[in-house]
Motif scaffolding. Structure first.
Motif, short mmCIF file in Angstrom:
data_model
loop_
_atom_site.label_atom_id
_atom_site.label_comp_id
_atom_site.label_asym_id
_atom_site.label_seq_id
_atom_site.Cartn_x
_atom_site.Cartn_y
_atom_site.Cartn_z
N HIS A 86 39.45 117.43 4.71
CA HIS A 86 39.90 116.96 3.40
C HIS A 86 41.31 117.45 3.10
N ARG A 87 42.01 116.66 2.30
CA ARG A 87 43.34 117.02 1.81
C ARG A 87 43.21 117.32 0.32
N VAL A 88 43.60 118.54 -0.09
CA VAL A 88 43.35 119.02 -1.45
C VAL A 88 44.64 119.45 -2.12
N LEU A 89 44.76 119.11 -3.41
CA LEU A 89 45.86 119.56 -4.24
C LEU A 89 45.36 120.68 -5.14
N ASP A 90 46.02 121.84 -5.09
CA ASP A 90 45.67 123.00 -5.91
C ASP A 90 46.70 123.08 -7.05
N VAL A 91 46.30 122.67 -8.25
CA VAL A 91 47.21 122.57 -9.39
C VAL A 91 47.31 123.90 -10.13
N GLY A 92 48.54 124.38 -10.31
CA GLY A 92 48.75 125.64 -11.00
C GLY A 92 48.25 126.82 -10.18
N CYS A 93 48.59 126.83 -8.91
CA CYS A 93 48.05 127.85 -8.00
C CYS A 93 48.56 129.25 -8.30
N GLY A 94 49.70 129.37 -9.04
CA GLY A 94 50.23 130.68 -9.35
C GLY A 94 50.45 131.50 -8.10
N VAL A 95 50.05 132.79 -8.15
CA VAL A 95 50.13 133.63 -6.95
C VAL A 95 48.73 134.04 -6.51
N GLY A 96 47.73 133.23 -6.89
CA GLY A 96 46.34 133.55 -6.61
C GLY A 96 45.92 133.23 -5.19
N GLY A 119 49.60 123.60 -2.51
CA GLY A 119 49.62 124.38 -3.73
C GLY A 119 50.78 123.95 -4.60
N LEU A 120 50.50 123.64 -5.86
CA LEU A 120 51.53 123.17 -6.80
C LEU A 120 51.61 124.13 -7.98
N ASP A 121 52.83 124.55 -8.32
CA ASP A 121 53.01 125.35 -9.53
C ASP A 121 54.37 125.01 -10.13
N VAL A 122 54.44 125.13 -11.45
CA VAL A 122 55.67 124.79 -12.15
C VAL A 122 56.69 125.92 -12.11
N LEU A 123 56.25 127.13 -11.74
CA LEU A 123 57.15 128.29 -11.71
C LEU A 123 57.71 128.50 -10.30
N PRO A 124 59.02 128.34 -10.12
CA PRO A 124 59.61 128.54 -8.79
C PRO A 124 59.33 129.92 -8.20
N PHE A 182 53.33 124.53 0.00
CA PHE A 182 53.53 124.69 -1.44
C PHE A 182 54.69 123.83 -1.93
N ILE A 183 54.52 123.32 -3.15
CA ILE A 183 55.60 122.57 -3.80
C ILE A 183 55.73 123.06 -5.23
N CYS A 184 56.97 123.06 -5.72
CA CYS A 184 57.23 123.44 -7.10
C CYS A 184 57.39 122.17 -7.91
N GLY A 185 56.60 122.03 -8.97
CA GLY A 185 56.69 120.83 -9.78
C GLY A 185 55.67 120.83 -10.90
N ASP A 186 55.78 119.84 -11.75
CA ASP A 186 54.92 119.67 -12.91
C ASP A 186 53.88 118.60 -12.59
#
Length: 201
Positions: free
Chosen positions: A38-48, A66-71, A89-93
């Protein structure tokens, strides 16, 4: 260059916070039935630790983004030498990011969705990113009164805090995600399942 204050705080309490939140994230992962490949998007992964946990579930043939809004959070994760090859990982909203349509089998979030500026728009964008039949699983805080870990210390300290701080915290997006109503009609989702059980770890 200074690290974002929220990321600094996360890093200071990373290990105990992970012990506290891991069982909740695990329950959401189990609910969406991830499988190898499976291909999964982890929204707001932070540093967890959720990207690594998800990667173990989808195996080497799967992929976790892993996607997070904080660079700064993304920089921390990218700098971890322990990342397997199937994690990136990608940085974005999540509300505005240009995901390829139907590119994920599942969307997951552990305490990230409460920070959306416009939840309906964000969930609409995430729905487009899912393949037909794809699944969404997330964990978010309930009302402040249902979260003793946060409410009790805040109430105890309230005589020494600015007037109205407790009430404004209770009404904040963190603890009032569903008070604005169901986001599914405007976003295209058929509805959100709200798990009422108290998960104990």
């Amino acid at each position: 260059m200074k690290t974002h204050s929220r990321v600094r705080t996360w890093l200071e309490i990373r290990e105990p916070l992970e012990r506290q939140l891991e069982p909740l994230g695990r329950a959401a992962m189990e609910a969406i039935g991830l499988s190898a490949g499976h291909r999964v998007l982890d929204v707001g992964c932070g540093v967890g630790g959720t990207p690594l946990a998800l990667s173990r579930r989808v195996g080497p043939r799967g992929q976790v983004i892993g996607l997070d809004v904080l660079p700064d959070a993304i920089d921390v994760l990218r700098g971890d030498d322990g990342n397997p090859e199937n994690v990136s990982f990608i940085c974005g909203d999540a509300q505005t990011y240009g995901f390829a349509a139907g590119s994920f089998d599942a969307v997951f979030s552990r305490f990230g969705v409460m920070f959306f500026d416009d939840a309906t728009e964000a969930f609409r964008n995430l729905l487009k990113a899912l393949r037909p039949g794809g699944r969404l699983g997330f964990v978010c805080w309930r009302n402040l009164s249902d979260n003793e870990l946060d409410e009790l210390p805040l109430r105890a300290a309230s005589p020494h805090l600015p007037p109205g701080l407790v009430n404004s915290t209770a009404a904040s997006a963190w603890f009032s995600f569903f008070q604005g109503g169901d986001h599914s009609p405007g976003s295209g989702w058929r509805g959100f399942f709200r798990r009422r059980d108290h998960l104990k770890g």
